[in-house]
Design a protein around this motif. Structure first.
Motif, mmCIF file in Angstrom:
data_model
loop_
_atom_site.group_PDB
_atom_site.id
_atom_site.type_symbol
_atom_site.label_atom_id
_atom_site.label_comp_id
_atom_site.label_asym_id
_atom_site.label_seq_id
_atom_site.Cartn_x
_atom_site.Cartn_y
_atom_site.Cartn_z
ATOM 1 N N UNK A 1 0.812 -1.221 0.000
ATOM 2 C CA UNK A 1 0.000 0.000 0.000
ATOM 3 C C UNK A 1 0.846 1.271 0.000
ATOM 4 N N UNK A 2 2.105 1.151 0.396
ATOM 5 C CA UNK A 2 2.994 2.305 0.460
ATOM 6 C C UNK A 2 4.013 2.310 -0.681
ATOM 7 N N UNK A 3 3.747 1.526 -1.728
ATOM 8 C CA UNK A 3 4.690 1.398 -2.830
ATOM 9 C C UNK A 3 4.113 2.004 -4.103
ATOM 10 N N UNK A 4 4.937 2.769 -4.786
ATOM 11 C CA UNK A 4 4.617 3.255 -6.124
ATOM 12 C C UNK A 4 5.675 2.711 -7.075
ATOM 13 N N UNK A 5 5.247 2.098 -8.154
ATOM 14 C CA UNK A 5 6.174 1.620 -9.181
ATOM 15 C C UNK A 5 6.028 2.509 -10.410
ATOM 16 N N UNK A 6 7.144 3.089 -10.825
ATOM 17 C CA UNK A 6 7.176 4.011 -11.972
ATOM 18 C C UNK A 6 8.173 3.450 -12.975
ATOM 19 N N UNK A 7 7.754 3.308 -14.233
ATOM 20 C CA UNK A 7 8.626 2.647 -15.192
ATOM 21 C C UNK A 7 8.399 3.120 -16.620
ATOM 22 N N UNK A 8 9.412 2.905 -17.461
ATOM 23 C CA UNK A 8 9.257 3.115 -18.902
ATOM 24 C C UNK A 8 9.300 1.790 -19.662
ATOM 25 N N UNK A 9 9.157 0.686 -18.963
ATOM 26 C CA UNK A 9 9.230 -0.640 -19.576
ATOM 27 C C UNK A 9 7.991 -0.939 -20.417
ATOM 28 N N UNK A 10 8.215 -1.529 -21.561
ATOM 29 C CA UNK A 10 7.106 -1.845 -22.470
ATOM 30 C C UNK A 10 6.091 -2.781 -21.825
ATOM 31 N N UNK A 11 4.812 -2.472 -21.995
ATOM 32 C CA UNK A 11 3.681 -3.386 -21.765
ATOM 33 C C UNK A 11 3.460 -3.810 -20.323
ATOM 34 N N UNK A 12 4.272 -3.352 -19.384
ATOM 35 C CA UNK A 12 4.134 -3.854 -18.015
ATOM 36 C C UNK A 12 2.833 -3.404 -17.350
ATOM 37 N N UNK A 13 2.188 -2.390 -17.908
ATOM 38 C CA UNK A 13 0.910 -1.978 -17.348
ATOM 39 C C UNK A 13 -0.221 -2.945 -17.627
ATOM 40 N N UNK A 14 -0.031 -3.817 -18.607
ATOM 41 C CA UNK A 14 -1.118 -4.688 -19.045
ATOM 42 C C UNK A 14 -1.473 -5.746 -18.003
ATOM 43 N N UNK A 15 -0.481 -6.421 -17.443
ATOM 44 C CA UNK A 15 -0.722 -7.460 -16.433
ATOM 45 C C UNK A 15 -0.071 -7.087 -15.104
ATOM 46 N N UNK A 16 1.235 -6.787 -15.148
ATOM 47 C CA UNK A 16 1.961 -6.453 -13.917
ATOM 48 C C UNK A 16 1.299 -5.273 -13.209
ATOM 49 N N UNK A 17 1.059 -4.194 -13.957
ATOM 50 C CA UNK A 17 0.477 -2.997 -13.350
ATOM 51 C C UNK A 17 -0.881 -3.248 -12.740
ATOM 52 N N UNK A 18 -1.701 -4.027 -13.417
ATOM 53 C CA UNK A 18 -3.034 -4.326 -12.892
ATOM 54 C C UNK A 18 -2.949 -5.196 -11.636
#
Length: 209
Positions: A95-112
């Protein structure tokens, strides 16, 4: 409030040369003007064993932003084709973690997955392309990192971050479209990245500092 930044990157990439380390150097230079404690993870440290032993304890004990400049796919972050962080990440302090990235496609599964677990993910939900011409790369470095500047310098809320980053993309797109030749193609790459930038989380109506 976020107290620590962990910045992960590597250089001499077979496809992008020093792009990831260039992004890291750019963002670390800015973060040094803040009050954050900064930890850098580079090159051969970008492996799952090092992450589990050295990085996870830092994440579990601090309110942190984890900034990753690397290749990626739907489910993981990659170094030389090998995953070093996957969506099954075990952080008690999510709950106290923010992940910020420029990596391709990671929002599709990892981010969710991070979103569902209670954390915050900021990055791209599809593949993005970086030009080989070094003269144009500064536009992409700045856009990739603009969200960090907005969060820690402008102190905007997470819910407003996507629009703020979009403005920076549009500024560079407009500049490129005023010229002729290959600049129109470079502008199209920026549009792709802009349209795939996402901010995912369950508590976005807040600042992080």
């Amino acid at each position: 409030m976020i107290s620590m930044a962990i910045v992960i990157s590597y250089d001499d990439d077979s496809l992008l040369d020093s792009y990831f380390s260039d992004c890291a150097n750019h963002v670390v230079s800015f973060l040094k003007t803040t009050q954050l404690e900064i930890t850098e993870v580079t090159n051969n440290q970008c492996n799952s064993a090092y992450f589990d032993i050295k990085v996870l304890p830092l994440l579990s004990n601090n309110k942190s932003i984890l900034i990753i400049f690397s290749h990626g796919n739907d489910n993981s972050f990659l170094c030389n084709g090998t995953p070093f962080l996957e969506s099954e990440i075990a952080i008690d302090n999510i709950n106290n973690i923010i992940i910020y990235t420029n990596s391709c496609s990671t929002g599709k599964v990892f981010g969710k997955a991070i979103d569902i677990s209670g954390g915050t993910f900021i990055g791209y939900e599809a593949d993005v392309r970086i030009p080989k011409d070094l003269n144009y790369r500064r536009y992409f470095v700045e856009c990739d990192n603009w969200g960090i500047f907005c969060l820690f310098n402008e102190k905007i809320k997470l819910v407003n971050l996507r629009q703020a980053v979009k403005v920076k993309f549009n500024q560079h797109i407009d500049t490129l479209c005023k010229t002729n030749g290959n600049d129109f193609f470079i502008a199209s790459l920026l549009r792709e990245a802009r349209d795939n930038f996402v901010v995912l989380g369950q508590n976005l109506d807040r600042t992080i500092i």
